[in-house]
Design an enzyme around this catalytic site. Structure first.
Site, PDB file in Angstrom:
ATOM      1  CB  THR A 137      -2.208  11.584  -1.782  1.00 50.29           C
ATOM      2  OG1 THR A 137      -1.729  10.386  -2.401  1.00 50.29           O
ATOM      3  CG2 THR A 137      -3.158  12.292  -2.728  1.00 50.29           C
ATOM      4  CB  ALA A 138      -1.606  14.557   2.910  1.00 45.34           C
TER       5      ALA A 138
ATOM      6  CB  SER B 195       1.035   8.219  -1.001  1.00 44.21           C
ATOM      7  OG  SER B 195       1.197   8.211   0.398  1.00 44.21           O
TER       8      SER B 195
ATOM      9  CG  HIS C 163      -4.122   7.987   8.963  1.00 49.88           C
ATOM     10  ND1 HIS C 163      -4.535   7.514   7.741  1.00 49.88           N
ATOM     11  CD2 HIS C 163      -2.784   7.791   9.002  1.00 49.88           C
ATOM     12  CE1 HIS C 163      -3.489   7.040   7.082  1.00 49.88           C
ATOM     13  NE2 HIS C 163      -2.420   7.208   7.824  1.00 49.88           N
TER      14      HIS C 163
ATOM     15  CE  LYS D 145      -4.166   1.885   0.502  1.00 53.19           C
ATOM     16  NZ  LYS D 145      -5.012   1.527   1.660  1.00 53.19           N
TER      17      LYS D 145
END
EC number: 4.1.99.29
Length: 283
Positions: A115-116, A59, A154, A57
């Site tokens: 991605t943030a 981003s 989150h 997993k």
């Protein structure tokens, strides 16, 4: 001999929910052997760049940069409407209503290739200084007024108001308004050097694990609690309800379109190289 898969996932509740049955071998591993590690999302990104995972997993920001060597699996992504990171202000800045503006201000982000961070750079270019920290340190730093702004991801999405922080903008809502697409946060990628047959076995195990938890959500709670920063069951399940959806089950055409838009906008903003090919979903 079984095929050994070095698998990395994040500790966030949507991942531990989706992978609960795989982690506890409650579904058939289909002849594979999983060497599983759970890490912070930026640690996953870093170790994927270092070649330490076969499947992980990550981003979608990182995935774009790895698009020549990685393919996206159809299941396991975090993508949707109303799922974006929040740009928050510290307790002291919140009272002023200020927005990121000058280089003497500090914005905390949860990792260079998250991605943030991509969204903050996309929507607030050339404003504040950016400091990369572990996501769980962002809200405490804002409470302590040792930074001006922070991009919150989150479980903190549900608890920031309790800390007396200010909301500058929901970056996901901004994305949705500008693109009319769901926001692609992160996905499960596999090394293109693995045979398609092996990647499809991994995909099938992940899909079985996801279906298992969707059929018995409460059964995954113990696994989720073990790894979560936030131990309130209601908050954990809020997280699952927000981030686990139809596109987690299968990205489909809508997911593919959202990834194309992310690639396009990141290129135009100069955040990723113009030669980036874009992401392919396992056919």
């Amino acid at each position: 001999m079984s095929e050994r898969i070095r698998l990395g996932i994040s500790t966030c509740p949507n991942d531990t929910f989706a992978f609960h049955a795989l982690m506890n071998r409650l579904v058939d591993w289909r002849g594979l052997e999983f060497d599983l590690r759970l890490l912070d999302i930026q640690q996953l990104n870093d170790e994927l760049f270092a070649g330490k995972f076969d499947v992980a997993k990550c981003s979608f920001h990182a995935a774009l940069l790895l698009s020549d060597s990685m393919v996206v699996l159809p299941s396991g992504s975090a993508l949707g409407f109303g799922v974006g990171p929040l740009l928050l202000s510290s307790k002291s800045v919140a009272s002023t209503g200020a927005a990121p503006a000058t280089a003497d201000q500090i914005t905390l982000c949860p990792g260079q290739h998250t991605t943030a961070t991509l969204l903050f750079r996309l929507f607030y270019p050339h404003t504040t200084s950016i400091e990369q920290v572990v996501f769980s340190d962002i809200m405490p730093r804002l409470v302590q007024n040792t930074a001006d702004f922070g991009v919150c991801i989150h479980e903190g999405r549900f608890t920031w108001q309790d800390q007396g922080l200010g909301l500058v903008e929901d970056l996901g809502t901004r994305w949705e308004n500008e693109t009319q697409c769901p926001l692609p946060l992160g996905g499960l990628v596999g090394d293109k050097t693995l045979p398609d047959e092996v990647l499809w076995k991994v995909q099938s195990v992940v899909r079985d694990s996801l279906d298992y938890s969707l059929a018995d959500p409460d059964g995954a709670l113990e696994t989720m609690r073990h790894h979560a920063q936030e131990f309130d069951d209601e908050v954990l399940m809020q997280h699952v309800h927000l981030y686990v959806n139809e596109w987690t089950v299968d990205l489909g055409d809508t997911g593919a379109g959202a990834l194309d838009r992310l690639n396009e906008k990141a290129k135009l903003a100069g955040i990723i190289p113009p030669s980036t090919a874009g992401l392919q979903i396992l056919p």
